[in-house]
Design a protein around this motif. Structure first.
Motif, PDB file in Angstrom:
ATOM      1  N   ILE A   1      23.017  14.103  -4.752  1.00 51.78           N
ATOM      2  CA  ILE A   1      24.522  14.111  -4.188  1.00 51.78           C
ATOM      3  C   ILE A   1      24.652  15.615  -3.731  1.00 51.78           C
ATOM      4  O   ILE A   1      25.445  15.666  -2.471  1.00 51.78           O
ATOM      5  N   ALA A   2      24.350  16.401  -4.422  1.00 51.99           N
ATOM      6  CA  ALA A   2      24.542  17.814  -3.633  1.00 51.99           C
ATOM      7  C   ALA A   2      23.700  18.245  -2.490  1.00 51.99           C
ATOM      8  O   ALA A   2      24.213  18.836  -1.368  1.00 51.99           O
ATOM      9  N   GLU A   3      22.755  17.477  -2.392  1.00 55.44           N
ATOM     10  CA  GLU A   3      21.704  17.423  -0.979  1.00 55.44           C
ATOM     11  C   GLU A   3      22.707  16.986  -0.011  1.00 55.44           C
ATOM     12  O   GLU A   3      22.424  17.209   1.138  1.00 55.44           O
ATOM     13  N   ARG A   4      23.410  15.829  -0.255  1.00 62.10           N
ATOM     14  CA  ARG A   4      24.019  15.100   1.009  1.00 62.10           C
ATOM     15  C   ARG A   4      25.582  15.313   1.060  1.00 62.10           C
ATOM     16  O   ARG A   4      26.129  14.655   1.991  1.00 62.10           O
ATOM     17  N   THR A   5      26.100  16.302   0.229  1.00 60.91           N
ATOM     18  CA  THR A   5      27.470  16.568   0.259  1.00 60.91           C
ATOM     19  C   THR A   5      27.905  18.013   0.754  1.00 60.91           C
ATOM     20  O   THR A   5      26.924  18.858   0.402  1.00 60.91           O
ATOM     21  N   ASP A   6      28.859  18.199   1.606  1.00 59.12           N
ATOM     22  CA  ASP A   6      29.314  19.531   1.931  1.00 59.12           C
ATOM     23  C   ASP A   6      29.476  20.030   0.900  1.00 59.12           C
ATOM     24  O   ASP A   6      30.214  19.745  -0.020  1.00 59.12           O
ATOM     25  N   PRO A   7      28.951  21.540   0.632  1.00 61.25           N
ATOM     26  CA  PRO A   7      29.191  22.493  -0.578  1.00 61.25           C
ATOM     27  C   PRO A   7      30.688  22.712  -0.910  1.00 61.25           C
ATOM     28  O   PRO A   7      31.138  22.592  -2.080  1.00 61.25           O
ATOM     29  N   ILE A   8      31.619  22.726   0.056  1.00 59.32           N
ATOM     30  CA  ILE A   8      33.122  22.943  -0.345  1.00 59.32           C
ATOM     31  C   ILE A   8      33.560  21.693  -0.865  1.00 59.32           C
ATOM     32  O   ILE A   8      34.445  21.680  -1.735  1.00 59.32           O
ATOM     33  N   VAL A   9      33.358  20.565   0.203  1.00 57.70           N
ATOM     34  CA  VAL A   9      33.503  19.127  -0.714  1.00 57.70           C
ATOM     35  C   VAL A   9      33.067  18.919  -2.304  1.00 57.70           C
ATOM     36  O   VAL A   9      33.825  18.802  -3.232  1.00 57.70           O
ATOM     37  N   LEU A  10      31.729  19.154  -2.460  1.00 54.94           N
ATOM     38  CA  LEU A  10      31.213  19.015  -3.823  1.00 54.94           C
ATOM     39  C   LEU A  10      31.808  20.035  -4.825  1.00 54.94           C
ATOM     40  O   LEU A  10      31.870  19.778  -6.019  1.00 54.94           O
ATOM     41  N   ALA A  11      32.281  21.347  -4.507  1.00 51.74           N
ATOM     42  CA  ALA A  11      32.830  22.191  -5.554  1.00 51.74           C
ATOM     43  C   ALA A  11      34.291  21.610  -5.768  1.00 51.74           C
ATOM     44  O   ALA A  11      34.484  21.821  -7.090  1.00 51.74           O
ATOM     45  N   GLY A  12      35.180  20.927  -4.794  1.00 49.28           N
ATOM     46  CA  GLY A  12      36.181  20.521  -5.129  1.00 49.28           C
ATOM     47  C   GLY A  12      36.028  19.236  -5.915  1.00 49.28           C
ATOM     48  O   GLY A  12      36.867  18.901  -7.111  1.00 49.28           O
ATOM     49  N   LEU A  13      35.036  18.393  -5.766  1.00 51.62           N
ATOM     50  CA  LEU A  13      34.582  17.132  -6.826  1.00 51.62           C
ATOM     51  C   LEU A  13      34.175  17.810  -8.102  1.00 51.62           C
ATOM     52  O   LEU A  13      34.766  17.272  -8.994  1.00 51.62           O
ATOM     53  N   LEU A  14      33.269  18.824  -8.146  1.00 55.99           N
ATOM     54  CA  LEU A  14      33.131  19.483  -9.466  1.00 55.99           C
ATOM     55  C   LEU A  14      34.217  19.833 -10.167  1.00 55.99           C
ATOM     56  O   LEU A  14      34.414  19.840 -11.515  1.00 55.99           O
ATOM     57  N   ASP A  15      35.265  20.686  -9.568  1.00 54.59           N
ATOM     58  CA  ASP A  15      36.250  21.063 -10.131  1.00 54.59           C
ATOM     59  C   ASP A  15      37.248  20.118 -10.749  1.00 54.59           C
ATOM     60  O   ASP A  15      37.635  20.073 -11.924  1.00 54.59           O
ATOM     61  N   ALA A  16      37.345  18.749 -10.056  1.00 48.96           N
ATOM     62  CA  ALA A  16      38.298  17.819 -10.615  1.00 48.96           C
ATOM     63  C   ALA A  16      37.591  17.330 -11.758  1.00 48.96           C
ATOM     64  O   ALA A  16      38.074  16.884 -12.830  1.00 48.96           O
ATOM     65  N   HIS A  17      36.167  17.168 -11.538  1.00 50.27           N
ATOM     66  CA  HIS A  17      35.521  16.499 -12.818  1.00 50.27           C
ATOM     67  C   HIS A  17      35.561  17.300 -14.097  1.00 50.27           C
ATOM     68  O   HIS A  17      36.032  16.855 -15.183  1.00 50.27           O
ATOM     69  N   ARG A  18      35.234  18.581 -13.781  1.00 46.72           N
ATOM     70  CA  ARG A  18      35.588  19.552 -14.921  1.00 46.72           C
ATOM     71  C   ARG A  18      36.833  19.463 -15.529  1.00 46.72           C
ATOM     72  O   ARG A  18      36.992  19.335 -16.866  1.00 46.72           O
ATOM     73  N   ARG A  19      37.900  19.591 -14.820  1.00 45.79           N
ATOM     74  CA  ARG A  19      39.333  19.462 -15.318  1.00 45.79           C
ATOM     75  C   ARG A  19      39.454  18.123 -16.139  1.00 45.79           C
ATOM     76  O   ARG A  19      40.211  18.338 -17.320  1.00 45.79           O
ATOM     77  N   GLU A  20      38.941  16.992 -15.651  1.00 49.87           N
ATOM     78  CA  GLU A  20      39.239  15.919 -16.504  1.00 49.87           C
ATOM     79  C   GLU A  20      38.347  15.787 -17.725  1.00 49.87           C
ATOM     80  O   GLU A  20      38.806  15.208 -18.849  1.00 49.87           O
ATOM     81  N   MET A  21      37.280  16.210 -17.638  1.00 50.80           N
ATOM     82  CA  MET A  21      36.443  16.262 -18.920  1.00 50.80           C
ATOM     83  C   MET A  21      37.104  17.128 -19.857  1.00 50.80           C
ATOM     84  O   MET A  21      37.068  16.897 -21.032  1.00 50.80           O
ATOM     85  N   ASN A  22      37.487  18.354 -19.422  1.00 49.14           N
ATOM     86  CA  ASN A  22      38.178  19.284 -20.322  1.00 49.14           C
ATOM     87  C   ASN A  22      39.574  18.850 -21.141  1.00 49.14           C
ATOM     88  O   ASN A  22      39.354  18.844 -22.069  1.00 49.14           O
ATOM     89  N   ALA A  23      40.151  17.885 -20.388  1.00 46.22           N
ATOM     90  CA  ALA A  23      41.316  17.428 -20.911  1.00 46.22           C
ATOM     91  C   ALA A  23      40.821  16.357 -22.153  1.00 46.22           C
ATOM     92  O   ALA A  23      41.513  16.311 -23.135  1.00 46.22           O
ATOM     93  N   ALA A  24      39.839  15.448 -21.618  1.00 47.38           N
ATOM     94  CA  ALA A  24      39.493  14.803 -22.713  1.00 47.38           C
ATOM     95  C   ALA A  24      39.005  15.345 -24.080  1.00 47.38           C
ATOM     96  O   ALA A  24      39.279  14.738 -24.972  1.00 47.38           O
ATOM     97  N   ILE A  25      38.262  16.294 -23.882  1.00 51.86           N
ATOM     98  CA  ILE A  25      38.027  16.996 -24.866  1.00 51.86           C
ATOM     99  C   ILE A  25      38.976  17.633 -25.680  1.00 51.86           C
ATOM    100  O   ILE A  25      38.956  17.688 -26.999  1.00 51.86           O
TER     101      ILE A  25
END
Length: 467
Positions: free
Chosen positions: A267-291
């Protein structure tokens, strides 16, 4: 109700006996010892480790500031100890300077006559036990009286002025008002500016005292915010209550949860780094909320992985159940994110989770320059290995985790064939919790992910970050 152990110090026997008798009638407060001089105070503090020390400022042998010296020595050895300083002198500058210092949190300054007013004394004890600061109401009045007439103040401004003079933190004021810390900080600045416009020579001294207090509570709030950002939230709270809590390793039985994004390298290889950073930030925010919803503690984000613990730094009787529910919620939240991302033409994440229960050593490890809250033990390694066996949308749980689960949760699990884990002499007993259709119609980037459970080769070491 948690007991607050109090150590009393005063050279007057009648005062010691009277305060001890007074506090004996207060629920949640217990006197663990009494001292007549500085040396005895320090010795008893090391012996009993009280939550709060109530001490006269002037004590034998010189009757100058032995009480303050003893309190500072006690706090050097046990930084979380609250201190209530008693004085027979109405000294606003002196009291304020104590609360404006770097170690002002958990310090109160009361006039000695307050010993006859149990409500104020008990309030001071509870405030410093919680890490807050407090000034004697008479000193607050002495600070306020010269500046009240500097401008016509509303009732809300009068209330805010008093809270500032009492040394309350910005966060505490904001919580009491139902407002944000930023809004309260702006209101304090505006209030002080308004007072300054009408300040005469007499009012300037009191205004300077208020500014000193304002700077002190801002600094304490900033330090607390920085601590919360640098450490897991539960540990930050624990250290604010007892700064000595991080000075030694603690043996705990916990449940560790580790998640990982399947196919992340592709995924990282095929995704723009700025876009990937936004996806990771959203992912971590949701995982953090669940925990956090299950009162778990996020230990760290290691690349695309999330590492969390249940049962530390505060013990939990049902940490296995909480971790399992959190894993299910993490899959649910990731499914919602994936649905939104697909609508925007973005690559979804497939999540694999491992959950393991066992004994660990918990400690702040590292150098003097930087320390991290770390769990050490085989439980961490097993969680990492089980996570690697989980396909996208799956959670793999260890046998000790499943043994403690209630019936409905346990019934949703499927036993797996014994798993061979590198570095262990025997197979690992594990169970599968499926989250259906996490990434339906997955694109090529996800089809290249790991095979289903049961079809995997023996694991290689996945992360150096796992102790």
């Amino acid at each position: 109700m948690e007991q607050i152990g109090v150590l009393l110090a005063d050279d007057n026997l009648i005062v010691r006996a009277g305060v001890r008798a007074l506090l004996a009638r207060v629920p949640g407060v217990s006197v663990v010892g009494v001292a007549a001089d500085r040396d005895e105070l320090v010795r008893l503090a090391r012996e009993h480790r009280p939550r709060v020390v109530v001490t006269d400022i002037r004590m034998p042998p010189t009757f100058s500031d032995e009480g303050i010296e003893a309190a500072r020595e006690i706090r050097r050895h046990t930084p979380g100890t609250g201190v209530v300083l008693l004085s027979q002198y109405d000294e606003p500058e002196y009291g304020i300077s104590l609360l404006a210092g770097a170690d002002a949190g958990g310090c109160a300054y009361l006039l000695k006559e307050r010993l006859a007013d149990p409500e104020i004394l008990v309030r001071a004890i509870r405030e410093v036990a919680a890490g807050a600061a407090m000034l004697d109401p008479r000193i607050v009045a002495a600070v306020l009286s010269p500046v009240r007439d500097a401008a016509d103040l509303t009732d809300d401004q009068e209330r805010l002025l008093r809270e500032v003079a009492e040394g309350r933190s910005i966060r505490a004021i904001a919580d009491g008002q139902g407002d944000t810390p930023a809004a309260v900080n702006a209101a304090i600045d505006a209030l002080l500016l308004r007072l300054a416009h009408g300040a005469s020579a007499g009012r300037a001294g009191a205004l300077r005292q208020l500014r000193m207090l304002h700077a002190a509570i801002v600094r304490r709030d900033e330090q607390g915010e920085a601590l919360s950002r640098l450490l897991p939230g539960g540990l930050a709270d624990k250290l604010r209550d007892d700064a000595s809590a991080g000075q030694s390793a603690e043996r705990l039985t916990v449940t560790v949860l580790m998640s990982d994004i399947r196919g992340y390298t592709t995924i990282a290889e095929r995704t723009d780094p700025i876009v990937l950073a936004g996806l990771l930030d959203a992912h971590r925010r949701e995982m953090n909320a669940a925990i956090l919803a299950e009162n778990g503690t996020v230990l760290q984000y290691a690349g695309d992985a999330v590492i969390a613990v249940f049962g530390a730094p505060y013990p939990q009787d049902d940490h296995q159940t909480r971790a399992t529910r959190a894993a299910t919620a993490m899959h649910t939240r990731q499914r919602a994110l994936n649905a939104h991302w697909r609508q925007e033409g973005l690559t979804p994440f497939g999540l694999g989770i491992g959950v393991s229960t066992g004994e660990v050593a918990a400690a702040l490890l590292g150098s003097e320059a930087r320390r991290e809250y770390t769990l050490v033990g085989d439980t961490m390694n097993i969680a990492a290995r089980l996570q690697a066996f989980a396909h996208a949308g799956q959670t793999v749980l260890s046998g000790p985790t499943v043994t403690a689960l209630p019936g409905p949760l346990a019934a949703a699990l499927a036993p797996l064939p014994p798993l061979t884990v590198k570095g262990r002499a025997g197979p690992v007993r594990a169970y599968l919790l499926d989250a259906p259709a996490v990434v339906p119609a997955a694109p090529a980037v996800m089809r290249a992910g790991p095979p289903p459970v049961g079809q995997r080769p023996p694991l290689r070491s996945r992360r150096a970050a796992v102790a």
